[in-house]
Write an enzyme that holds these catalytic residues in place. Structure first.
Site, PDB file in Angstrom:
ATOM      1  CG  ASP A 505      -2.105  -0.825   1.150  1.00 38.82           C
ATOM      2  OD1 ASP A 505      -2.587  -1.019   0.031  1.00 38.82           O
ATOM      3  OD2 ASP A 505      -2.581  -1.301   2.195  1.00 38.82           O
TER       4      ASP A 505
HETATM    5  C1  BGC Z   1       0.492   1.249   6.309  1.00 36.39           C
HETATM    6  C2  BGC Z   1       0.139   0.021   5.518  1.00 36.39           C
HETATM    7  C3  BGC Z   1      -1.331  -0.099   5.372  1.00 36.39           C
HETATM    8  C4  BGC Z   1      -1.909   1.189   4.801  1.00 36.39           C
HETATM    9  C5  BGC Z   1      -3.396   1.151   4.613  1.00 36.39           C
HETATM   10  C6  BGC Z   1      -0.180   2.471   5.708  1.00 36.39           C
HETATM   11  O1  BGC Z   1       0.064   3.579   6.512  1.00 36.39           O
HETATM   12  O2  BGC Z   1       1.876   1.419   6.352  1.00 36.39           O
HETATM   13  O3  BGC Z   1       0.696  -1.126   6.155  1.00 36.39           O
HETATM   14  O4  BGC Z   1      -1.638  -1.177   4.542  1.00 36.39           O
HETATM   15  O5  BGC Z   1      -1.554   2.271   5.608  1.00 36.39           O
HETATM   16  O6  BGC Z   1      -4.091   1.384   5.737  1.00 36.39           O
HETATM   17  C1  NOJ Z   2      -1.425  -3.800   5.546  1.00 35.19           C
HETATM   18  C2  NOJ Z   2      -2.636  -3.919   4.692  1.00 35.19           C
HETATM   19  O1  NOJ Z   2      -3.707  -4.403   5.460  1.00 35.19           O
HETATM   20  C3  NOJ Z   2      -2.406  -4.831   3.520  1.00 35.19           C
HETATM   21  O2  NOJ Z   2      -3.531  -4.821   2.688  1.00 35.19           O
HETATM   22  C4  NOJ Z   2      -1.186  -4.415   2.766  1.00 35.19           C
HETATM   23  O3  NOJ Z   2      -1.001  -5.316   1.724  1.00 35.19           O
HETATM   24  C5  NOJ Z   2       0.024  -4.359   3.666  1.00 35.19           C
HETATM   25  N1  NOJ Z   2      -0.242  -3.511   4.770  1.00 35.19           N
HETATM   26  C6  NOJ Z   2       1.267  -3.870   2.971  1.00 35.19           C
HETATM   27  O4  NOJ Z   2       1.231  -2.521   2.689  1.00 35.19           O
END
Ligand code: BGC
Ligand code: NOJ
Length: 842
Positions: A505
């Site tokens: 993400d």
């Molecule tokens: C986090 C991710 C997460 C994303 C969506 C980001 O701040 O680092 O791990 O998947 O937010 O909520």
């Molecule tokens: C947490 C999110 O829930 C997941 O969807 C995502 O793939 C990982 N972070 C990596 O960014």
């Protein structure tokens, strides 16, 4: 290394036993398996909610407070000398004994002080909308004890988000009712809500409180509430401000005597026409005001449903029976796959805790934990598809329902809302979409469901687009369009365009955000004209695409209709061609020499290449392209896996990228916003280590797979103080080698790591893999592994599998004997009844 431990496993009871309340972070557990859920820490902190942690929060909780983890369900005991809690907090009076046992959907906390032992069993009975708290008080001394017992719960004003921000309104809305030993919370019930909560006890009370300020005192804390310290309830009735529920009970215990009290924290929903105590004629449809109230008292709530539940659990026998049922439920769930390897840590990870965590992630997605506040995030599209793969062998029907729910939020072009709200099952517009990996996960989840159950009928389910009635097409069609979504969104190198982001993400290649007031996750996605392509999606596409092809072929072989056969065969051929093209594109433009590239950015520049200064190599594309076996013949897979070991590996697992980003790269977004070694910027993102482990098993590297598996499994953690979070479940992230404190864990419980660790251990290392036509046996183990047994229940059959490795190989099945008869290949055909399976590796 710090050798201090805070507890230990009790495998016979499937419990983790915490013996020191001062854990390095609250170590929590989850209660509930259906609609009513609670989070509970080892000192009884936490909260309850119904279905949705944002919209139906029942009790209040303050995240990141000082002190940490204040607020929960508390019992205060005033024994005339001391005031203490069985779970140590909030009074923190030193206890003579403390123990917290976190088990499968229950927690038992026991404390003792001055010759009294107080033990509380917390659980949510199956299919019920309440949390039961069975408190047992025992006098272990030689003298009569006179105790003043106070219970405590603080109501949330239902919407957990507005509850902590809209005080000009909130302080005027709170309403309660007190009826004997039951305290009802009915804020907003007079208007649009048709639900209330209650807190009851099964004995008469000698007093109560429902107004927080009266009970605690404005300048006091939970640690020293006025009423408790004075041993005198205020019998307060809340009007606005902060409603609470506290029972006051005077308890006398003779030497050796024990008394049980059953407290119930419950939730009720009722039809509009049954909302009040005296039934009105049904309210006219359309919500018109009633002008004459007649004999209707529209201030008194209808309590029948609450009383029914209270009556169901008003004796110890009834509660013990419900608790035994919960135990039987878990016995059954955990009896579907059990392994005996001789390595206790591995066995408890596979047989108990990993499967348990899979259920929890399935239930909660990423919504509510001690790191996820329950207000920000609903059910993730990709997250839920991955979670169900770790859970489908437990309750396949729930996985089936989830697949349909998820697919119903998809758009007609295959794109997806990134998240949906569990209460409404609608896509969440605030979070948006455009993550181009999302569609592939639907194939991933659906195929896993069919392989487990053999239920192909799910593909015929009619599923809408974006929940719009009238738009329904078959689930198979959703899968076809999902496949096409990648094919129709290729970039200049014929690799998948990344969109807003892929699995990571935080790799925001089309974002270019300089505004600290906007979230990287929802800011404008400037994908138009972008050349940003993802090698992670390429690998994912090849893995899931092959699954899709296999599915089409299977469908072709299962139908007797010629036109259907040729339709599915043609689709399989078409898809195969696309996969071949993708493999060729990866080999041509996705290979950096020693490893797979990670991506191309907006301008078409390489990411994850030796040419880059920072972030030369990334884990996701190594994992996925290795799992896909792309370039295996040419040695690419082995080279990539070697590079992972060389550049990404560390004592605690593999980091996400290396070197970490030390400066902000606007063209990459959130990934470079994190300090080096944390989260997506070179943290050990546990979720993607299993991808490398599975890649290892594809390449027959059993020793490497086993080594990395141990690093990522919580049960093998040695330094509990450093690791900080629970030693019985995976956390999302462990600080990487570039961080200030490598090895420090964060964001425990709600992580896709759970499902992936399950797949890794159960299917790829131990090698028992559901397939369309039976159980495929394909272990990949360390060469030191000699023998192990797996009991697997599968489609009505029960398989007792013994795997022997006389030659000390890492992979390969030499012979397979089922019920005494040799079988060609390595698939155990399915049939009902008990079967013995003997496997010899070699
Ligand atoms: C986090 C991710 C997460 C994303 C969506 C980001 O701040 O680092 O791990 O998947 O937010 O909520
Ligand atoms: C947490 C999110 O829930 C997941 O969807 C995502 O793939 C990982 N972070 C990596 O960014």
């Amino acid at each position: 290394m710090n050798n201090k431990t805070y507890g230990h496993f009790d495998d016979a009871h499937r419990e983790y036993v915490i013996t020191d309340p001062k854990t390095p972070w609250p170590w929590i557990n989850y209660l509930g398996n259906g609609d009513f859920f609670s989070l509970i820490s080892n000192t009884a902190g936490g909260y309850s909610f119904f279905k949705d942690a944002k919209f139906r929060r029942i009790t209040r909780y303050r995240y990141n407070g000082v002190p940490m983890d204040n607020g929960g369900r508390y019992f205060y005991i005033n024994d005339g000398k001391d005031v203490w809690n069985p779970g140590w907090k909030p009074c923190k009076t030193p206890l003579d004994k403390y123990e917290c046992r976190h088990g499968m959907s229950y927690t038992r906390i026991t404390g003792a002080k001055n010759g009294v032992e107080a033990s509380v069993l917390f659980f949510v009975p199956l299919k019920k909308w309440c949390e039961i708290q069975k408190l047992t008080l025992k006098n272990t001394s030689n003298e009569t004890k006179h105790l003043k017992l106070f219970s405590f719960a603080e109501w949330c004003l239902w919407n957990a988000a507005t509850d902590m921000e809209n005080f000009q309104r909130n302080f005027s809305t709170g309403e309660v009712e007190i009826d004997g030993s039951v305290i009802y919370h009915k804020t907003e019930y007079k208007e649009r809500r048709n639900h209330y909560a209650y807190y009851s006890v099964n004995v008469p009370v000698q007093g109560f409180d429902t107004d927080r300020e009266s009970f605690v005192g404005l300048y006091n804390e939970f640690a020293n509430p006025d009423a408790v310290m004075e041993g005198k309830p205020r019998n307060s009735v809340a009007h606005g401000w902060s409603p609470i529920a506290s029972h006051y009970i005077e308890v006398e215990l003779q030497p050796g005597e024990q008394k049980d009290f059953i407290f119930i924290l419950g939730y009720v929903e009722q039809p509009q026409e049954e909302k009040y105590e005296t039934h009105p004629q049904s309210l006219p449809k359309g919500g018109m005001l009633i002008t004459s109230l007649g004999d209707l008292d529209r201030t008194i709530i209808n309590k029948v449903r609450a009383q029914e539940t209270i009556a169901e659990f008003d004796t110890v026998e009834k509660v013990d029976k419900a608790f035994a049922e919960l135990g039987a439920f878990w016995d059954d769930l955990l009896d579907r796959y059990t392994v005996k390897t001789g390595n206790d840590s591995l066995d408890r990870m596979v047989n108990i805790w990993n499967q348990y965590q899979c259920m929890v992630t399935f239930n909660f997605s990423r919504s509510a934990s001690f790191f996820e506040s329950g207000v920000g995030r609903g059910m993730g599209f990709r997250d839920s598809n991955q979670d169900l793969v770790g859970f489908v062998h437990q309750i396949p029907s729930r996985a089936r329902e989830r697949i349909i729910d998820i697919a119903s939020t998809q758009f007609p072009d295959g794109g997806c809302y990134h998240q949906y709200q569990p209460l409404t099952k609608r896509g969440n517009n605030d979070i948006g979409g455009g993550f181009n990996d999302d569609p592939m996960w639907l194939i991933f989840g659906t195929v896993a469901y069919i392989k487990e159950t053999g239920d192909f009928s799910i593909l015929d389910e009619m599923v809408p687009w974006d929940n719009e009635p009238g738009t329904e097409v078959s689930l198979f069609e959703h899968l076809r369009i999902s496949f096409n979504h990648v094919v129709e969104n290729l970039g200049p190198h014929q690799l998948p365009l990344i969109g807003r982001a892929d699995w990571n993400d935080c790799l925001n290649l089309n974002c270019f955000s300089w505004d600290p007031n906007e979230s990287f996750q929802t800011t404008e996605n400037n994908s138009v004209g972008s050349k940003a392509e993802s090698l992670m999606i390429a690998g994912l596409f090849v893995v899931c695409g092959k699954d899709y092809v296999e599915l089409c072929k299977e469908l072709a072989s299962r139908t007797s209709e010629t036109s259907a056969t040729s339709k599915y065969s043609a689709e399989a051929q078409r898809a195969e061609k696309e996969i071949d093209k993708m493999i060729a594109a990866v080999k041509k433009d996705g290979w950096d020499g020693e490893w797979y590239l990670r991506a191309y950015d907006f301008y078409g520049n390489k990411i994850g290449s030796h040419e880059n200064e920072e972030g030369k190599i990334f884990i996701e594309s190594q994992g996925w392209c290795a799992m896909a076996g792309i370039g295996q013949e040419e040695g690419m897979v082995d080279k990539a896996l070697d590079s992972c070991k060389k550049y990404l590996d560390s004592e605690h697992g593999m980091v996400l990228n290396n070197p970490a980003f030390t400066i902000y790269h606007v063209e990459m977004g959130e990934i470079s916003s994190y300090p080096a070694g944390y989260k997506e910027n070179a943290g050990i993102f546990c979720h993607n280590n299993p991808w490398v482990i599975i890649g290892d098993t594809v390449a027959a590297r059993g020793n490497d797979a086993w080594e990395l598996y141990q690093k990522i499994s919580p049960v093998f953690i040695k330094d509990q103080t450093l690791h900080k979070v629970e030693p019985y479940v995976n956390c999302q992230m462990v600080a990487g080698k570039d961080a200030a404190r490598p090895g420090e864990g964060k964001n425990s419980w709600l992580t896709g790591t759970a499902a992936w660790m399950w797949l890794t251990a159960s299917q790829y290392i131990l090698g028992i893999k559901p397939s369309y036509n039976g159980l495929l046996i394909d272990p990949c183990v360390p060469s030191t592994a000699k023998e192990y047994t797996v009991k697997r229940k599968f489609r009505g059959g029960e398989y007792f599998i013994t795997i022997k490795n006389p030659d000390g190989v890492q992979k390969g099945v030499k012979s397979l004997i089922v019920d005494g008869k040799p079988v060609e290949g390595n698939i155990v055909p399915t049939s009902e009844g008990k079967h013995t399976v003997e496997v010899t590796m070699g």
